[in-house]
Design a protein around this motif. Structure first.
Motif, PDB file in Angstrom:
ATOM      1  N   SER A  41       0.465  -1.105  -0.182  1.00  0.00           N
ATOM      2  CA  SER A  41       0.326  -0.033   0.180  1.00  0.00           C
ATOM      3  C   SER A  41       0.955   1.078   0.044  1.00  0.00           C
ATOM      4  O   SER A  41       1.736   1.453   0.468  1.00  0.00           O
ATOM      5  CB  SER A  41      -0.754   0.042   1.244  1.00  0.00           C
ATOM      6  N   ALA A  42       0.400   2.341  -0.307  1.00  0.00           N
ATOM      7  CA  ALA A  42       1.385   3.576  -0.596  1.00  0.00           C
ATOM      8  C   ALA A  42       0.172   4.663   0.528  1.00  0.00           C
ATOM      9  O   ALA A  42      -0.647   4.917   0.419  1.00  0.00           O
ATOM     10  CB  ALA A  42       1.029   3.735  -1.488  1.00  0.00           C
ATOM     11  N   TRP A  43       1.385   5.682   0.938  1.00  0.00           N
ATOM     12  CA  TRP A  43       0.287   6.351   2.183  1.00  0.00           C
ATOM     13  C   TRP A  43       0.606   7.575   1.999  1.00  0.00           C
ATOM     14  O   TRP A  43       1.874   8.160   1.879  1.00  0.00           O
ATOM     15  CB  TRP A  43      -0.067   5.731   3.830  1.00  0.00           C
ATOM     16  N   PHE A  44       0.006   9.077   2.351  1.00  0.00           N
ATOM     17  CA  PHE A  44      -0.045   9.935   3.230  1.00  0.00           C
ATOM     18  C   PHE A  44      -0.029   9.822   5.116  1.00  0.00           C
ATOM     19  O   PHE A  44      -0.529   9.493   5.008  1.00  0.00           O
ATOM     20  CB  PHE A  44      -0.010  11.871   2.624  1.00  0.00           C
ATOM     21  N   ALA A  45       1.486  10.291   5.337  1.00  0.00           N
ATOM     22  CA  ALA A  45       0.598  10.759   6.955  1.00  0.00           C
ATOM     23  C   ALA A  45       1.328  11.990   7.238  1.00  0.00           C
ATOM     24  O   ALA A  45       2.670  12.649   7.007  1.00  0.00           O
ATOM     25  CB  ALA A  45       2.191   9.577   7.225  1.00  0.00           C
ATOM     26  N   ILE A  46       0.583  12.678   7.360  1.00  0.00           N
ATOM     27  CA  ILE A  46       0.014  14.220   8.732  1.00  0.00           C
ATOM     28  C   ILE A  46       0.248  14.181   9.215  1.00  0.00           C
ATOM     29  O   ILE A  46      -0.871  13.825  10.087  1.00  0.00           O
ATOM     30  CB  ILE A  46      -0.825  14.622   7.361  1.00  0.00           C
ATOM     31  N   THR A  47       0.729  14.597  10.219  1.00  0.00           N
ATOM     32  CA  THR A  47       1.399  14.684  11.924  1.00  0.00           C
ATOM     33  C   THR A  47       0.402  16.324  11.886  1.00  0.00           C
ATOM     34  O   THR A  47       0.751  17.207  11.076  1.00  0.00           O
ATOM     35  CB  THR A  47       2.172  15.032  12.801  1.00  0.00           C
ATOM     36  N   THR A  48      -1.175  16.494  12.892  1.00  0.00           N
ATOM     37  CA  THR A  48      -1.543  17.360  12.918  1.00  0.00           C
ATOM     38  C   THR A  48      -1.599  17.710  14.494  1.00  0.00           C
ATOM     39  O   THR A  48      -1.037  17.015  15.342  1.00  0.00           O
ATOM     40  CB  THR A  48      -3.178  17.101  12.249  1.00  0.00           C
ATOM     41  N   GLY A  49      -2.157  19.321  15.007  1.00  0.00           N
ATOM     42  CA  GLY A  49      -2.638  19.364  15.828  1.00  0.00           C
ATOM     43  C   GLY A  49      -1.588  19.786  16.471  1.00  0.00           C
ATOM     44  O   GLY A  49      -0.261  20.654  16.565  1.00  0.00           O
ATOM     45  N   ASP A  50      -1.925  20.001  18.796  1.00  0.00           N
ATOM     46  CA  ASP A  50      -1.411  20.820  19.317  1.00  0.00           C
ATOM     47  C   ASP A  50      -0.585  20.142  20.272  1.00  0.00           C
ATOM     48  O   ASP A  50      -2.105  20.038  20.729  1.00  0.00           O
ATOM     49  CB  ASP A  50      -1.650  22.810  19.269  1.00  0.00           C
ATOM     50  N   ASP A  51       0.666  20.533  20.739  1.00  0.00           N
ATOM     51  CA  ASP A  51       1.268  19.387  21.563  1.00  0.00           C
ATOM     52  C   ASP A  51       0.738  19.921  23.153  1.00  0.00           C
ATOM     53  O   ASP A  51       0.774  19.219  23.984  1.00  0.00           O
ATOM     54  CB  ASP A  51       2.509  18.897  21.087  1.00  0.00           C
ATOM     55  N   ARG A  52       0.975  21.446  22.808  1.00  0.00           N
ATOM     56  CA  ARG A  52       0.387  21.830  24.617  1.00  0.00           C
ATOM     57  C   ARG A  52      -0.636  22.059  24.656  1.00  0.00           C
ATOM     58  O   ARG A  52      -0.869  21.994  25.626  1.00  0.00           O
ATOM     59  CB  ARG A  52       0.483  23.203  23.670  1.00  0.00           C
ATOM     60  N   ARG A  53      -1.658  21.589  23.693  1.00  0.00           N
ATOM     61  CA  ARG A  53      -3.177  21.893  24.440  1.00  0.00           C
ATOM     62  C   ARG A  53      -3.446  20.532  25.508  1.00  0.00           C
ATOM     63  O   ARG A  53      -3.428  19.446  25.296  1.00  0.00           O
ATOM     64  CB  ARG A  53      -4.256  21.097  22.845  1.00  0.00           C
TER      65      ARG A  53
END
Length: 574
Positions: free
Chosen positions: A297-309
């Motif tokens: 398989s083939a994928w986009f992997a996208i980190t999102t968000g705010d680790d401070r939250r």
């Protein structure tokens, strides 16, 4: 020379690709939304739909359009010219920033910006797109004349026609049948500014190379909150020891063909600098559902968000897994966070008990747990059936304090308080509680009680005392949490409202009388201790020796570290 799209490019929407489950001969099911980790799809295809029942064109699950392109009004046998060219575009809203938060506070209510995507003056998708659980659209097919380049723009859903767009892509030449994934990154708050965090629109052609046996291909994109310079992110294996690829902030890595990683990894790590919070490792960990990242398989992997939250809402760190050539996505929440609190009392009135460390198998999860101090924070994989932990002296794994302590199930995105209690030199105990306080936008004082005093009476109550008319002397006791037993959590999961009477002295800080009530040999005993007022949800950990050193710590769950606030002294007679 390539022409820009405005004024010369014409666009006509042909179809929207549905995302229903297929394989049972039913094309009428509702579209599948972005899902949280831990619930694989029932279609056997890596947890994702295959395009919604259209006839596949051999290109990764996209349908062939479902009908013959329009012929311009001619009838039977008349040559209508060359067939229309089609490309397929989808959009990922990974933008940061929430409304009414110009100073970018971490605890602002989750109210994100919805976006609309345009090619020229034509909107591509029927509904505005928000970040979070519904951040990924289905593919949209559109027709384009040959030889033209396309520039895409994103605009706020509520924007006026005269408002500037949030971001624009470069001019993108597209060929017939090509697939394009648009990714919005950066912070909307800084639109129009010359900053690293300013919003941008990435246009990523899907050009994955074939995967080798036993592997899959991944292209990594960073859209999580980053500030400053030299803040690249690395996608790595489950321990972080083997980086697979690196990407600059708010960008895609430089491998259009994807990088090769082993199929079905049990866990993925994201490494950043400075370290991610809150954790001891400084990494972000994600556990993909079984049978998702399968070989080939083939994928986009996208980190999102705010680790401070501080709330585990849609603004918290997540990893979006988006398959190439297929509708759908999986939003992985961060692996469980465990806040380890040391409440093992000293055997005598001597020095504080030794610091502790926590191991999961042979892996060190957290260290330097100190008696009554702010918790040490560790991460474990998602464990639906739970696991076991071992507590030893810090720095000495041979001196076990508590062996084979069960955790119970651990969920993605969950935050857990893990209190180890008892008396030094005797049998210890682990009490593990999931944080489920009411997630109100404006924090209110609410409490749950963890009874960690090994020799306190049974069925103990915790609350506060009123203040007599003199404004100083404690009065009647009001129980807030009752029936607390050793080694358990008492009070509702959403927290019990805690609204005591506060003493406001002429000088100094406001305070109140915290209290406990217990029955000993038929006699009701009440004790009090002064402390600062609570303003947010808190775990209250009752600890120490009932007779000599009974006290508590308030752990504020609206601070990432769950900092421990101590009262002014030990409980005594009111």
């Amino acid at each position: 020379m390539k022409k820009n799209i405005p004024g010369v490019w014409w666009l006509m929407t042909l179809l929207v690709l549905p995302a229903g489950i297929t394989g049972c001969g039913d094309d009428t099911e509702d579209p599948l939304p972005v899902e949280d980790a831990g619930v694989p799809r029932p279609d056997g295809g890596g947890g994702l739909p295959d395009g919604g029942g259209g006839t596949p064109d051999g290109g990764g699950g996209l349908p062939d359009g479902g009908e013959t392109p329009p012929d311009g009004g001619t009838d039977g046998g008349v040559d209508a010219g060359p067939p229309a060219l089609k490309a397929y575009v989808r959009f990922v809203n990974a933008y940061l920033g929430v409304k009414n938060n110009p100073s970018d506070k971490a605890d602002a209510p989750w109210d994100p910006y919805a976006m609309e995507v345009y090619a020229g003056d034509t909107r591509l998708f029927p509904e505005p797109v928000e970040p979070g659980d519904k951040a990924v659209t289905d593919y949209q097919a559109f027709a384009l004349p040959p030889g033209q380049s396309v520039r895409f723009t994103v605009r706020l859903a509520e924007a006026l026609p005269t408002d500037s767009p949030v971001a624009s892509s470069e001019d993108i030449p597209l060929q017939d049948g090509e697939r394009l994934t648009l990714v919005g990154t950066g912070n909307v708050t800084y639109a129009g500014m010359d900053r690293m965090e300013s919003p941008r629109l990435l246009a990523l052609k899907e050009a994955f190379e074939p995967a080798e046996a036993g592997t899959l291909r991944v292209r990594y994109v960073t859209a999580d909150r980053v500030t400053g310079t030299n803040r690249n992110r690395r996608l790595a294996n489950d321990t972080g020891s083997t980086p697979y690829t690196t990407a600059e902030p708010y960008s895609a890595d430089t491998s259009p063909g994807g990088v090769s990683i082993p199929a079905q990894p049990p866990r993925l790590a994201i490494i950043g600098s400075p370290n991610f919070t809150p954790s001891q490792s400084g990494k972000l960990f994600f556990s993909p559902p079984a049978e998702t990242l399968v070989a080939g398989s083939a994928w986009f992997a996208i980190t999102t968000g705010d680790d401070r939250r501080t709330l585990q809402d849609e603004g918290a760190p997540a990893l979006l897994l988006i398959p190439a050539g297929r509708n759908g996505a999986i939003r992985l929440k961060r692996d469980p966070l465990l806040y380890f609190f040391h409440a093992i009392s000293p055997a005598t009135d001597g020095p504080a008990p030794a610091a502790l460390q926590v191991l999961h198998g042979s892996q060190l999860i957290a260290s330097n747990l100190r008696y009554g101090a702010t918790p040490a924070i560790g991460e474990l994989p998602v464990l639906p059936a739970g696991g076991t932990l071992r507590f030893t002296r810090s720095g000495d794994s041979s001196e076990t304090v508590l062996a084979d302590a069960p955790t119970g199930p651990l969920e993605a995105g969950g935050r857990y308080l893990a209190v180890v209690s008892g008396t030094e030199g005797a049998q210890a105990q682990l009490t593990l509680v999931k944080e489920d306080f009411e997630p109100t936008a404006v924090p209110t004082p609410r409490v749950r009680l963890i009874q960690a005093s090994a020799n306190a009476p049974a069925a103990l109550g915790f609350g506060h005392f009123a203040v007599e008319p003199d404004g100083i002397t404690p009065g009647a006791f009001t129980p807030v949490v009752t029936g607390a037993e050793y080694g358990t959590a008492a009070g509702p999961a959403l927290g019990a409202s805690f609204t005591p009477q506060v003493v406001t002295p002429a000088s100094g800080s406001p305070y109140l009388y915290y209290g406990i009530r217990a029955s000993v040999n038929g006699t009701v005993l009440e004790r009090s201790v002064t402390g600062r007022p609570l303003t947010t949800p808190n775990f209250i950990v009752l600890m120490g020796d009932w007779s000599t050193s009974l006290q508590f710590r308030a752990l504020n769950v609206r601070i990432n570290t769950w900092s421990a606030t101590a009262p002014e002294g030990t409980f005594g007679a009111p």
